[in-house]
Write a protein that holds these residues in place. Structure first.
Motif, PDB file in Angstrom:
ATOM      1  N   ARG A  34       0.814  -1.210   0.000  1.00 51.53           N
ATOM      2  CA  ARG A  34       0.000   0.000   0.000  1.00 51.53           C
ATOM      3  C   ARG A  34       0.854   1.270   0.000  1.00 51.53           C
ATOM      4  NH1 ARG A  34      -5.214  -1.013   4.021  1.00 51.53           N
ATOM      5  NH2 ARG A  34      -6.154  -2.726   2.808  1.00 51.53           N
ATOM      6  N   PRO A  35       1.906   1.350   0.824  1.00 54.79           N
ATOM      7  CA  PRO A  35       2.704   2.585   0.811  1.00 54.79           C
ATOM      8  C   PRO A  35       3.341   2.876  -0.549  1.00 54.79           C
ATOM      9  CG  PRO A  35       3.179   1.326   2.799  1.00 54.79           C
ATOM     10  CD  PRO A  35       2.348   0.440   1.909  1.00 54.79           C
ATOM     11  N   LEU A  36       3.663   1.831  -1.317  1.00 51.87           N
ATOM     12  CA  LEU A  36       4.327   2.047  -2.607  1.00 51.87           C
ATOM     13  C   LEU A  36       3.356   2.398  -3.731  1.00 51.87           C
ATOM     14  CD1 LEU A  36       7.106  -0.704  -2.769  1.00 51.87           C
ATOM     15  CD2 LEU A  36       7.249   1.634  -1.897  1.00 51.87           C
ATOM     16  N   ALA A  37       2.074   2.142  -3.525  1.00 55.61           N
ATOM     17  CA  ALA A  37       1.104   2.348  -4.603  1.00 55.61           C
ATOM     18  C   ALA A  37       1.148   3.759  -5.205  1.00 55.61           C
ATOM     19  CB  ALA A  37      -0.301   2.020  -4.108  1.00 55.61           C
ATOM     20  N   PRO A  38       1.253   4.825  -4.388  1.00 55.14           N
ATOM     21  CA  PRO A  38       1.262   6.173  -4.990  1.00 55.14           C
ATOM     22  C   PRO A  38       2.544   6.521  -5.745  1.00 55.14           C
ATOM     23  CG  PRO A  38       0.574   6.240  -2.665  1.00 55.14           C
ATOM     24  CD  PRO A  38       1.173   4.896  -2.916  1.00 55.14           C
ATOM     25  N   VAL A  39       3.608   5.735  -5.573  1.00 51.16           N
ATOM     26  CA  VAL A  39       4.892   6.089  -6.199  1.00 51.16           C
ATOM     27  C   VAL A  39       5.384   4.990  -7.142  1.00 51.16           C
ATOM     28  CG1 VAL A  39       5.591   7.602  -4.304  1.00 51.16           C
ATOM     29  CG2 VAL A  39       6.212   5.174  -4.220  1.00 51.16           C
ATOM     30  N   MET A  40       4.469   4.159  -7.636  1.00 50.34           N
ATOM     31  CA  MET A  40       4.878   3.034  -8.473  1.00 50.34           C
ATOM     32  C   MET A  40       5.605   3.472  -9.741  1.00 50.34           C
ATOM     33  SD  MET A  40       4.432   0.051  -7.195  1.00 50.34           S
ATOM     34  CE  MET A  40       4.425  -1.039  -8.609  1.00 50.34           C
ATOM     35  N   ASP A  41       5.411   4.717 -10.155  1.00 47.17           N
ATOM     36  CA  ASP A  41       6.088   5.188 -11.356  1.00 47.17           C
ATOM     37  C   ASP A  41       7.600   5.302 -11.170  1.00 47.17           C
ATOM     38  OD1 ASP A  41       5.512   7.311  -9.539  1.00 47.17           O
ATOM     39  OD2 ASP A  41       5.964   8.769 -11.104  1.00 47.17           O
ATOM     40  N   LYS A  42       8.069   5.328  -9.921  1.00 46.42           N
ATOM     41  CA  LYS A  42       9.525   5.396  -9.701  1.00 46.42           C
ATOM     42  C   LYS A  42      10.064   4.183  -8.945  1.00 46.42           C
ATOM     43  CE  LYS A  42       8.877   8.757  -5.900  1.00 46.42           C
ATOM     44  NZ  LYS A  42       9.271  10.114  -5.445  1.00 46.42           N
ATOM     45  N   VAL A  43       9.290   3.089  -8.940  1.00 45.47           N
ATOM     46  CA  VAL A  43       9.737   1.849  -8.303  1.00 45.47           C
ATOM     47  C   VAL A  43      10.505   1.002  -9.307  1.00 45.47           C
ATOM     48  CG1 VAL A  43       8.996  -0.336  -7.275  1.00 45.47           C
ATOM     49  CG2 VAL A  43       7.910   1.808  -6.565  1.00 45.47           C
ATOM     50  N   HIS A  44      11.687   0.553  -8.890  1.00 46.22           N
ATOM     51  CA  HIS A  44      12.521  -0.361  -9.679  1.00 46.22           C
ATOM     52  C   HIS A  44      12.643  -1.664  -8.897  1.00 46.22           C
ATOM     53  CE1 HIS A  44      14.227   3.078 -12.113  1.00 46.22           C
ATOM     54  NE2 HIS A  44      13.831   3.720 -11.015  1.00 46.22           N
ATOM     55  N   VAL A  45      12.465  -2.790  -9.551  1.00 45.18           N
ATOM     56  CA  VAL A  45      12.594  -4.087  -8.882  1.00 45.18           C
ATOM     57  C   VAL A  45      14.019  -4.601  -9.060  1.00 45.18           C
ATOM     58  CG1 VAL A  45      11.828  -6.482  -8.794  1.00 45.18           C
ATOM     59  CG2 VAL A  45      10.150  -4.637  -9.130  1.00 45.18           C
ATOM     60  N   VAL A  46      14.708  -4.780  -7.945  1.00 43.93           N
ATOM     61  CA  VAL A  46      16.063  -5.354  -7.941  1.00 43.93           C
ATOM     62  C   VAL A  46      16.086  -6.433  -6.855  1.00 43.93           C
ATOM     63  CG1 VAL A  46      18.531  -4.958  -7.647  1.00 43.93           C
ATOM     64  CG2 VAL A  46      17.092  -3.156  -8.642  1.00 43.93           C
ATOM     65  N   PRO A  47      16.112  -7.702  -7.207  1.00 43.28           N
ATOM     66  CA  PRO A  47      16.147  -8.751  -6.181  1.00 43.28           C
ATOM     67  C   PRO A  47      17.385  -8.633  -5.299  1.00 43.28           C
ATOM     68  CG  PRO A  47      15.591  -9.673  -8.327  1.00 43.28           C
ATOM     69  CD  PRO A  47      16.038  -8.257  -8.569  1.00 43.28           C
ATOM     70  N   LEU A  48      17.220  -9.037  -4.058  1.00 40.30           N
ATOM     71  CA  LEU A  48      18.363  -9.083  -3.146  1.00 40.30           C
ATOM     72  C   LEU A  48      19.350 -10.138  -3.618  1.00 40.30           C
ATOM     73  CD1 LEU A  48      16.558  -8.856   0.336  1.00 40.30           C
ATOM     74  CD2 LEU A  48      17.447  -7.009  -1.094  1.00 40.30           C
ATOM     75  N   GLY A  49      20.545 -10.087  -3.061  1.00 46.28           N
ATOM     76  CA  GLY A  49      21.581 -11.046  -3.428  1.00 46.28           C
ATOM     77  C   GLY A  49      22.403 -11.438  -2.231  1.00 46.28           C
ATOM     78  N   LEU A  50      23.259 -12.403  -2.435  1.00 47.97           N
ATOM     79  CA  LEU A  50      24.100 -12.955  -1.379  1.00 47.97           C
ATOM     80  C   LEU A  50      25.520 -13.108  -1.898  1.00 47.97           C
ATOM     81  CD1 LEU A  50      24.297 -14.562   1.439  1.00 47.97           C
ATOM     82  CD2 LEU A  50      23.930 -16.600   0.041  1.00 47.97           C
ATOM     83  N   ASP A  51      26.489 -12.751  -1.077  1.00 51.36           N
ATOM     84  CA  ASP A  51      27.897 -12.959  -1.407  1.00 51.36           C
ATOM     85  C   ASP A  51      28.300 -14.350  -0.948  1.00 51.36           C
ATOM     86  OD1 ASP A  51      30.599 -12.943  -1.813  1.00 51.36           O
ATOM     87  OD2 ASP A  51      31.010 -11.145  -0.633  1.00 51.36           O
ATOM     88  N   GLU A  52      28.336 -15.294  -1.889  1.00 51.61           N
ATOM     89  CA  GLU A  52      28.664 -16.672  -1.497  1.00 51.61           C
ATOM     90  C   GLU A  52      30.086 -16.806  -1.009  1.00 51.61           C
ATOM     91  OE1 GLU A  52      28.951 -16.928  -6.121  1.00 51.61           O
ATOM     92  OE2 GLU A  52      28.154 -15.572  -4.594  1.00 51.61           O
ATOM     93  N   GLY A  53      30.910 -15.789  -1.261  1.00 54.94           N
ATOM     94  CA  GLY A  53      32.287 -15.842  -0.789  1.00 54.94           C
ATOM     95  C   GLY A  53      32.416 -15.846   0.723  1.00 54.94           C
TER      96      GLY A  53
END
Length: 390
Positions: free
Chosen positions: A163-182
């Motif tokens: 709900r909080p993101l709904a008004p600003v969806m025009d500037k939302v970028h989806v970037v999945p999280l990641g893990l440093d396997e090292g």
């Protein structure tokens, strides 16, 4: 690029946000960026002074005076943020939410701002303090989202349900999280045998592992109920938190002592050994508070099949591809959870197939360098936009 991160805590503090912040900062240093992290710390310790950690990350910890409704109380954070901006002169201010101290960025600031949306603030119906407090918090939250030049969500599913993101969806970028396997230790066969012996896993039995903070939304009480009918396995739930004593009492009431073990929080070496030694990893969370499940990436990196709650509007179902890397079940349904776990316990070939699929999915989608590259693209867009406005 010069990047100033504002985070709630930084390792050795435990948590998915904390682990990701460190892994991202280290990956950005490898990319040649200058990185400064501003985070909270409990007590005096190294509060107030800068130190260089993790391969060149500059870290300054701000002292807290306890917590109020799960939020660190740090009256000096605003000054330290202003000081860091003045001294470090960042190209980008990267705020990791939720964190009340990030609201200090609402002060007039000409630095391009990226808000990393790790989770909505969600209060359980029984939480009579947090629910009214959020009525005030949400106004600051909305102002920060309006002020941000870009917002990063960790999955499309979470962004679309927020709900909080709904008004600003025009500037939302989806970037999945990641893990440093090292930073994940290699575990030899001898250690795996020792871990299984330590937890009393017998010949022909499976070891089911779960890891996290003992809070109600984690659903560990559901896992305990599911364990009542499980055959040929030992369940180990690692972590600490306010609900641990209640879960321990339930284990005793159900006569599961010796079959469900609660060893408490473990050091990283022991935790990594458990990931390598377990046959199945379980995440039985109940609510969208479990926004992504960084711990799933750790299990996948070790080639473990997953059993997870299929939480509507959460990224957990994106991480765990149901039927491929593991099995998804209805949140809170102990019988369904028991059935999914038993299916994997009974089928070694299925465990192997799903575990290998998880390892491949991790390598293809969830390495930290891929996440850092996606974040860098967001930075580039906001810096270009800021330059065009000047």
């Amino acid at each position: 690029m010069r990047i100033l991160h504002v985070g709630k805590y930084y390792p050795p503090a435990r948590g998915g946000m904390e682990s990701y912040l460190r892994d991202l900062a280290v990956a950005q240093r490898r990319r040649g960026d200058e990185v400064f992290v501003l985070a909270h710390v409990e007590g005096f310790g190294c509060a107030g002074r800068s130190e260089v950690v993790d391969g060149g990350v500059r870290l300054r910890r701000v002292r807290t005076f306890g917590q109020l409704l799960y939020a660190p109380v740090a009256p000096g954070f605003g000054f330290e943020m202003w000081r860091a901006i003045r001294e470090f002169r960042p190209d980008v201010l990267h705020l990791h939410m939720p964190d009340t101290s990030a609201f200090w960025a609402l002060w007039p600031c000409r630095v391009p701002m990226v808000v990393h949306w790790h989770s909505d603030v969600l209060a359980a119906a029984s939480d009579r303090l947090l629910r009214p407090a959020y009525a005030l918090y949400r106004h600051f939250e909305a102002a920060l989202l309006r002020r941000a030049d870009a917002v990063i969500a960790t999955s499309a599913a979470y962004a679309e349900a927020s709900r909080p993101l709904a008004p600003v969806m025009d500037k939302v970028h989806v970037v999945p999280l990641g893990l440093d396997e090292g930073r994940m230790r290699r575990v030899d066969a001898e250690t795996v045998v020792a871990v299984r012996e330590r937890y009393g896993v017998g010949e022909g039995q499976c070891l089911v592992a779960a890891v996290g903070r003992f809070a109600h939304y984690k659903g560990f009480h559901v896992l305990v109920e599911a364990a009542t009918g499980l055959r040929d396995c030992v369940v180990v739930i690692v972590g600490d938190g306010p609900d641990r004593d209640g879960v321990a009492r339930r284990v005793a009431e159900l006569g599961l002592t010796g079959r469900v073990l609660l060893p408490g929080a473990l050091p990283d070496a022991d935790l990594h050994a458990l990931f390598a030694a377990c046959d199945v990893f379980c995440l039985p969370s109940l609510l969208r508070t479990e926004a992504f499940g960084v711990v799933l990436l750790e299990a996948m990196q070790y080639g473990r099949p997953l059993v997870c709650s299929d939480i509507p509007g959460s990224g957990v179902g994106f991480v765990n591809a149901d039927g491929q890397t593991g099995l998804g079940v209805v949140p809170g349904d102990a019988a369904a959870l028991r059935g999914a776990l038993q299916r994997l316990v009974d089928d070694a070939a299925l465990r192997e197939r799903m575990g290998e699929a998880g390892r491949r999915r991790f390598a293809q989608m969830f390495r930290i360098d891929a996440s850092a590259g996606g974040v860098a693209n967001v930075y580039a867009s906001v810096v270009r936009g800021a330059g065009a406005r000047r």
